[in-house]
Design an enzyme around this catalytic site. Structure first.
Site, PDB file in Angstrom:
ATOM      1  N   LYS A  72       0.847  -1.193   0.000  1.00  0.00           N
ATOM      2  CA  LYS A  72       0.000   0.000   0.000  1.00  0.00           C
ATOM      3  C   LYS A  72       0.882   1.242   0.000  1.00  0.00           C
ATOM      4  CE  LYS A  72      -3.618   2.151   2.878  1.00  0.00           C
ATOM      5  NZ  LYS A  72      -4.395   2.002   4.134  1.00  0.00           N
ATOM      6  N   SER A 148      -8.991   2.866   3.446  1.00  0.00           N
ATOM      7  CA  SER A 148      -8.031   3.429   2.521  1.00  0.00           C
ATOM      8  C   SER A 148      -7.175   2.385   1.810  1.00  0.00           C
ATOM      9  CB  SER A 148      -7.126   4.418   3.257  1.00  0.00           C
ATOM     10  OG  SER A 148      -6.394   3.760   4.272  1.00  0.00           O
ATOM     11  N   SER A 172      -9.697   0.818   7.628  1.00  0.00           N
ATOM     12  CA  SER A 172      -9.096   0.864   6.297  1.00  0.00           C
ATOM     13  C   SER A 172      -8.681  -0.471   5.714  1.00  0.00           C
ATOM     14  CB  SER A 172      -7.881   1.803   6.299  1.00  0.00           C
ATOM     15  OG  SER A 172      -8.305   3.133   6.472  1.00  0.00           O
TER      16      SER A 172
END
Length: 477
Positions: A72, A148, A172
């Site tokens: 990520k 996210s 997230s």
């Protein structure tokens, strides 16, 4: 190995084939690239597939030997690799520190091949940004993959890699897991070190982990990434045995608290509530004691925590801007993040309140749920929402307070357990009439991931999800 065979295996299965000599790590890397080239143009989940991916090395014999992995674009770092936080402010930034997380990834045999999308600064549950565009949900490209860790979830759901790095500061990992039909665990506070540069991030609310397709991959990943490091603020109780061994151990009778009511302003969609009630009935059939619970906190409490934290974030952004030699303005930050920065800068004194607000909420929630071994809630009150709207940091009209109020309302079942530090996992146990995934959340006692592994295994066996596939999936041709 054909691409259709590659996408049919989870990470544990691929590692087993490598150990047997049936496929090599380089062949898996090439298959991941093929899957990327087929699926990513449609979902926009991977913003960089490393040019030198074929030369990435891994440790022989680890739990995930040779398995392709993705990072990520915020959180745990790889030294020398781009990490731009989904933001123009960080364009071109390359950290010089290797996180403990990615050291453990390499030691386990994982081959990190690229990085995935995130909303700017990881601040939204919708993965879309001015820098990198919109990430589509492989189940319905007109809907959000969540955030996210939306890029990580979309990449795994589409078959690019079977497992990917995520981080969770308010939902997230679990939100995109719910909306993309994956397994998403947020471990206990302190279970996975954020070191050497980011121990106990965001006052313990943010943790690093992964998204995957199966409970056995989740258990193996806990064994890979768990464990204390020098500099960690405390050492959490360590497991009695490897988590993969929990997969073969019985589950004792549990006291289950079930949330059938909303915990925020957003109502539960009927199909989501049905998924919770159906899972509660299943747990009761398994012999567990099921009791309804009231909301253990008020949404305004969580909103206050997020707003108080903005003053800390404002100082960090100013430090980053100086390091990048860039101003903080509309050319470097999206509208919502610019408003949050300005709110935080104008309320610096509120940072002193944050610890006390966190303490009070942990106490209140802890007392409310202490009687239960696990909790059962919806992960999200809705199925995946369309892109944009009030939950995007690109929204040009919403105030800082309005954005955080909306955030607390939608992510009503997730952020609370970032505050308490408890482990919680979203499992893809249901689908809507339109075929969209519905995640159900199981929350454990602090430090008790072992019980979550066992109960998640039981639910996966009772209601398997492995045959469900999104419309965008590599290897279909």
């Amino acid at each position: 190995m054909k691409l259709s065979e590659y996408v049919a295996h989870d990470a544990t299965g691929l590692a087993s084939l490598v150990r047997k000599g049936e496929v090599t790590p380089l062949e898996l890397t090439q298959l991941a690239r093929e899957a990327h080239d087929e699926a990513n143009p449609r979902i926009n989940a991977v913003i960089e597939f490393y040019e030198d991916a074929g030369t990435v090395t891994e440790v022989d014999g680890g739990l995930f030997h040779g398995v392709p992995f993705l990072r990520k674009d915020i959180g745990a770092t790889e030294a020398g690799r781009l990490q731009e936080h989904g933001s123009r402010l960080f364009k071109g930034y390359r950290p010089n520190t290797d996180s403990f997380f990615f050291r453990r990834a390499r030691e386990s045999g994982l081959r990190t091949l690229g990085r995935t999308t995130t909303p700017e600064l990881g601040m939204s549950g919708m993965t879309e940004s001015i820098l990198n565009g919109i990430t589509g949900n492989p189940w319905d490209l007109e809907r959000s993959a969540g955030g996210s860790s939306g890029g990580a979830a979309a990449a795994v759901a589409a078959g690019i890699t079977p497992i990917a790095h995520g981080s969770d500061g308010g939902g997230s990992i679990r939100v995109p897991a719910s909306w993309c039909g994956l397994v998403g665990l947020n471990p206990s506070r302190g279970r996975v070190s954020g070191g050497p540069d980011n121990q106990d991030a965001s006052f313990g609310r943010s943790r690093e982990f992964i998204l995957c397709q199966t409970v056995r991959d989740m258990a193996a990943a806990l064994d890979v990434f768990s464990g204390p490091h020098p500099g960690d603020p405390f050492i959490i109780v360590q497991p009695n045995r490897p988590y993969v061994e929990e997969l073969s151990r019985p589950t004792r009778t549990l006291k289950v608290g079930v949330a059938r009511t909303k915990w925020g302003a957003v109502n539960l969609e009927p199909e989501v509530l049905n998924a919770v009630e159906s899972t509660a009935a299943l747990l009761q059939e398994m012999g567990h004691t099921v009791t309804d619970i009231d909301p253990p906190y008020e949404s305004i409490e969580y909103t206050r925590i997020m707003l108080a934290g903005s003053s800390v974030s404002a100082s960090s952004l100013e430090d980053a801007a100086r390091a990048m030699s860039r101003p903080i303005n509309a050319d470097t930050l999206e509208p919502i993040n610019l408003r949050l920065y300005e709110y935080g800068r104008n309320s610096q004194g509120r940072a002193r309140e944050l610890q006390e607000i966190l303490r009070r909420m942990r106490l209140r929630v802890g007392e409310a749920i202490h009687a239960f071994d696990i909790l059962l809630t919806a992960t999200m009150p809705t199925v995946a929402l369309p892109h944009g709207g009030i939950y995007s940091t690109t929204n040009p009209t919403l105030s800082a307070e309005g954005f955080k109020e909306a955030d607390a309302a939608l992510f009503q079942y997730t952020g609370v357990f970032n505050v308490t530090g408890q482990p919680s996992v979203s499992l893809p146990l249901a689908q809507s009439a339109r075929g969209l995934p519905i995640g159900v959340q199981i929350v454990g006692r602090f430090g008790d991931e072992a019980t979550l592994v066992r109960i998640a295994r039981d639910l996966e066996e009772a209601r398997p999800w492995s045959r469900r596939r999104p419309s965008v999936r590599a290897g279909r041709n």
